[in-house]
Design an enzyme around this catalytic site. Structure first.
Site, PDB file in Angstrom:
ATOM      1  N   GLU A 155      45.100  73.102  84.976  1.00 60.46           N
ATOM      2  CA  GLU A 155      45.625  73.498  86.276  1.00 60.46           C
ATOM      3  C   GLU A 155      45.350  74.975  86.560  1.00 60.46           C
ATOM      4  O   GLU A 155      44.918  75.348  87.655  1.00 60.46           O
ATOM      5  CB  GLU A 155      47.144  73.241  86.345  1.00 60.46           C
TER       6      GLU A 155
ATOM      7  N   ARG B 280      33.934  64.336  62.502  1.00 59.35           N
ATOM      8  CA  ARG B 280      35.102  64.878  61.802  1.00 59.35           C
ATOM      9  C   ARG B 280      35.849  65.918  62.632  1.00 59.35           C
ATOM     10  O   ARG B 280      37.072  66.052  62.535  1.00 59.35           O
ATOM     11  CB  ARG B 280      34.672  65.530  60.487  1.00 59.35           C
TER      12      ARG B 280
ATOM     13  N   GLU C 270      38.269  59.014  54.743  1.00 59.59           N
ATOM     14  CA  GLU C 270      36.878  58.825  54.336  1.00 59.59           C
ATOM     15  C   GLU C 270      36.713  57.934  53.103  1.00 59.59           C
ATOM     16  O   GLU C 270      35.629  57.430  52.858  1.00 59.59           O
ATOM     17  CB  GLU C 270      36.238  60.186  54.071  1.00 59.59           C
TER      18      GLU C 270
ATOM     19  N   ASP D 264      32.025  62.723  44.114  1.00 60.96           N
ATOM     20  CA  ASP D 264      31.134  63.264  45.144  1.00 60.96           C
ATOM     21  C   ASP D 264      31.179  64.783  45.267  1.00 60.96           C
ATOM     22  O   ASP D 264      30.245  65.388  45.790  1.00 60.96           O
ATOM     23  CB  ASP D 264      31.484  62.654  46.507  1.00 60.96           C
TER      24      ASP D 264
END
Length: 354
Positions: free
Chosen positions: A53, A186, A289, A202
């Site tokens: 606005e 992400r 994930e 990982d």
């Protein structure tokens, strides 16, 4: 009514110009119209900056604003935050009519902005393209309507439903286009969650590839405190984003004291407890994930709102690690299918039995 829908559709398009940088604020669009002519448009800026606005109104003179109509996708705020109340700005502007698509579910706002406008003699119309406006901010709306974060489960699988070539082996299932897409995706979430096994195998950074002042918090669920033996993991030591470790091990905080992670002790480190605590800490959305054990726990909890599957055209074979198994029928709505090279992205919202 027809003109109201036309201009509200334009306001919705303005809201779509806002992105993840609005962070805890919703994406909102606004247009100012006079005698059926468009005078100005606006949308939410980066968190702490102009609301839609104010963005639109600031582009006009007092004469232009006099007796005009403001179309806005979400109820104007009526409280002081990073910006003064938009309702106060509107009442002092000369605008005579305000058309609102959606009432703000945030308790600080709900109905108060509308009431303020009416008390100052402004005509208020509500309920124009409400569902379309709601869809602009599903995470924000769900968080303030239900009191808990929106949960999206993301998986990458082969055609035979495998997520890794073998247990304990890091496996790249999808192509580079998916990799790049996920790193952008992400950024639309406020928290990214993995299990301790995924963190260990990982060693991910769980960062985003786009520029943002509000990177998602990296969250690891480590009930048994396994990370105490892996204090050199990237996400425990860099400063690219906050890292929270949820654990039921009372000694983990001392064991990881030299890292940059915050250790959050929960005696009952269940999925429900973790999601609840994330909500208490202000996270409106969570991107889960993996790996498959964590996915399974989330599916079993019934807290999943959306599933995103990246499908790779390969068969890993029976020696591979299987993805989650849905215990009962799960129907998806609003399904979207997108090709990313030879991979496919399939997303849909979980239909809740409410």
């Amino acid at each position: 009514m027809q003109n109201d829908e036309k201009w509200m559709q334009r306001a919705i398009k303005e809201a779509q110009k806002a992105d993840y940088q609005t962070w805890q604020n919703p994406r909102v669009g606004a247009v100012v119209v006079k005698e059926n002519h468009l005078l100005a448009t606006g949308h939410t800026h980066q968190f702490g900056g102009f609301h839609a606005e104010r963005d639109a109104i600031s582009k006009l003179t007092s004469e232009q604003l006099l007796d005009s109509t403001l179309y806005v996708t979400l109820e104007p705020c009526n409280h002081y935050g990073k910006q003064p109340p938009c309702s106060l700005l509107i009442t002092n502007s000369g605008i005579k009519r305000v058309v609102i698509a959606e009432t703000d579910p945030h308790s600080l706002v709900t109905g108060k902005g509308i009431q303020m406008l009416k008390e100052h003699g402004i005509e208020v119309v509500t309920g124009i393209l409400t569902q379309e406006a709601w869809n602009l901010n599903p995470h924000y709306n769900y968080f303030f309507e239900q009191g808990k974060p929106w949960v999206t489960l993301k998986q990458s699988i082969s055609l035979d439903g495998k997520v890794a070539a073998a247990k304990g082996k890091r496996t790249r299932i999808t192509n580079q286009q998916v990799y790049n897409y996920v790193h952008r995706e992400r950024a639309w979430y406020q928290g990214i969650i993995v299990g301790s096994q995924t963190a260990i195998i990982d060693n991910p950074k769980l960062t985003v590839s786009v520029s943002t002042s509000f990177p998602p918090v990296r969250i690891v669920i480590d009930r048994r405190g396994r990370l105490s033996n892996y204090s050199q993991l990237k996400l425990l030591n860099d400063s690219e984003a906050k890292t929270w470790i949820f654990s039921s091990d009372p000694n983990l905080k001392d064991k990881l004291a030299k890292t940059k992670a915050e250790i959050i002790y929960l005696a009952n480190c269940s999925i429900e407890a973790v999601v609840e605590e994330c909500g208490h800490r202000g996270l409106q959305s969570l991107y889960v994930e993996g790996g498959p054990t964590l996915h399974q726990a989330f599916v079993n909890s019934g807290l999943v709102n959306e599933v995103i599957t990246y499908l790779s055209p390969q068969f890993i074979g029976e020696q591979g690690v299987s993805g989650m198994q849905v215990p009962a029928e799960m129907k998806l709505s609003g399904t979207n299918i997108k090709g990313l090279g030879n991979n496919v992205r399939i997303s849909g919202r979980v239909k809740k039995n409410v």
